[in-house]
Design an enzyme around this catalytic site. Sequence first.
Site: not given
Ligand code: GAL
Length: 654
Positions: A103, A141-142, A316, A364, A366-367
Amino acid sequence: MFGVCYYPEHWPESQWDEDAKMMADLGLTYVRIGEFAWSRLEPNPGEYDFAWLDKSVATLASVGLKVVMGTPTATPPKWLSDLYPEILPVDPDTGRTRGFGSRRHYDFSSPIYLRESLRITEALARRYGSNNAVVGWQTDNELCCHDTALSGSELAGQAFQDWCRRRYVNIDQLNRDWGNVFWSMEYRDFTEIELPIGAVTETSPAHRLAYRRFSSDQVINYHNPMVEMIRQHAPGKFITHNFIPMNETAVDNFALAAPLDFTSYDNYPLGRTDLLMTDAPAEELRRYMRTGHPDFATYYHDQTRGLLNRGFWVMEQQPGPVNWANNNPRPAPGMIRFWTLEAFAHGADCVCYFRWRQAPFAQEQMHAGLLRPDNSKSEAWPEAEQAMAEVALLDIENQPLQKASVAIITGAEGLWVSDIERQGEAYDFNNVQLSYYSTLRELGVNIDFISVDADFSGYKLIVAPSLPIVDQAFVDKCRACNGQFIFGPRAGAKTSEFAYPTSLPPGLLQQLIPIRVLSVETLRADCQEPLNWNSHIYKSGIWREQLDASGSNDNEIIASYENGEAAIVRNQRFTYMATLTNRAFLLDFFQQHCQQADIQTYRFDEDIRISQRGNLMFAFNYSQHQQVLPLDPNVSFVLGSITIDPHGVTVWKI
Ligand code: GAL
């Protein structure tokens, strides 16, 4: 005041109803969606598919949920970068094009990418701008996450030449401002200027500062039209952005935030702790690896709130182990609830958990999420429930944010200067700023982060940890207010074009404290020297300036080096610290200053943090043991009690 980040496009439609019902049952209000979905919104150039998003919005709305719509510009689809390879950015360190497959693969200097971003943003904003279920918007996003603020592309190079032409107007001026007579760096025309990358050794610091300023402007110039576009088609809806901290992106977040309604932050305390404490000894990291360092989360909450000086969102919130730090531990039991309350104590208006359900595929997997991939509830779920009940009990919504007594001046320029001019390997803008913040927080004071352009009135103490570039307007403002000022080393040390002030540092600040910096030495972090203050010996190190304090009879030497030379000088309301010091010093020094400035301090255990919102006082116990808070037992507790559990929270009313 609660929400969740959700990716309907990751799940079969048959699951959407049940998801929405469960979200509503949990008590959530907001659902952020859409921010990476470009390939589903426009599968082929110009061929939009909104049917699925219509359905998803309607499904969420059918149970009363409110949608925050993300624009998908952080993830341009494959066809777009194939059609226009010029949108891809170039890594300024390696010269390699950053390709498709993750990304943020776009160049802020690409006019085509701006055009395409506006096109998809317009299409979305037209479609959902007046949809009642879509109550607000998140841009991109960020921005600049993954080190993407700088690009070394040809387009960036051309845009930089134009930027220089606008700023310096004629080339002789630029040559003079940058000191280009040095090493025969003079240009005959703006078209000869290259980006300060790929040279044999150090390029001119003024050139690099210009590149940083330019790159920051490019981000803002890319982002502002997107905000305007949404405003035009979604009148009355809020627009926010989930910021990456300024010290990571090196972008002027104050300027970036200006057109937004409020700012947002993505709070991952464990990931950040792991990364920021990479070099810390194991015993130190182990202490905080499941809680996060006591000051990291609030450091960024306070900075995010400060960008517009109003309530912010945690867009988030980490719900369990993440996937992206060097090591990704599980949060200690209770931490999801703890971090949630902490965010509200520091001015959050809403906390959204990231993400609804852990994805069983892709980067992600593992998130953690609130749900596991098999739809069972993760450990975060009951903690989110608890936090929601407690936030309601505390009626936090109706606790107004009050101005803090103490402000820290921050900004991108200090960071740029210290990045560009290393001088000593151990001087790090963020470490300096964080050490001042962290000691003030250990004293229990609320802190506002402000820019040099802020209104200084009303602050009792204003601290500028690293402020190398100041202008006359700043000096006049300092004079005009009544607060105490503490300047860290390097204050006023550079002109706006990265030159040494001819009157020597601290340059224009000599009007406030008539001192001269005669020389600067930098030392290895573990080679500290004594600092004498109040008949105690503390430590001085990393950055040390030799001062001439004879410029005024009102100059008072309040701390000195081992050889008796001035290390800290005060002139009435203005104090200049010529050296970095240790934590013990900062604690005692700030405590004395706070007392003198009539600022209430709470010096409890080093792992307890005190925060105030409205008339609620919060104590957060970051330690692993139960403690008794040194409070009057008759205070009126509204949550918890005078005995605070490990990772517990106590709240009382004042
Ligand atoms: C953030 C991001 C999200 C996701 C998240 C994972 O920095 O905005 O899209 O990647 O981290 O922790």
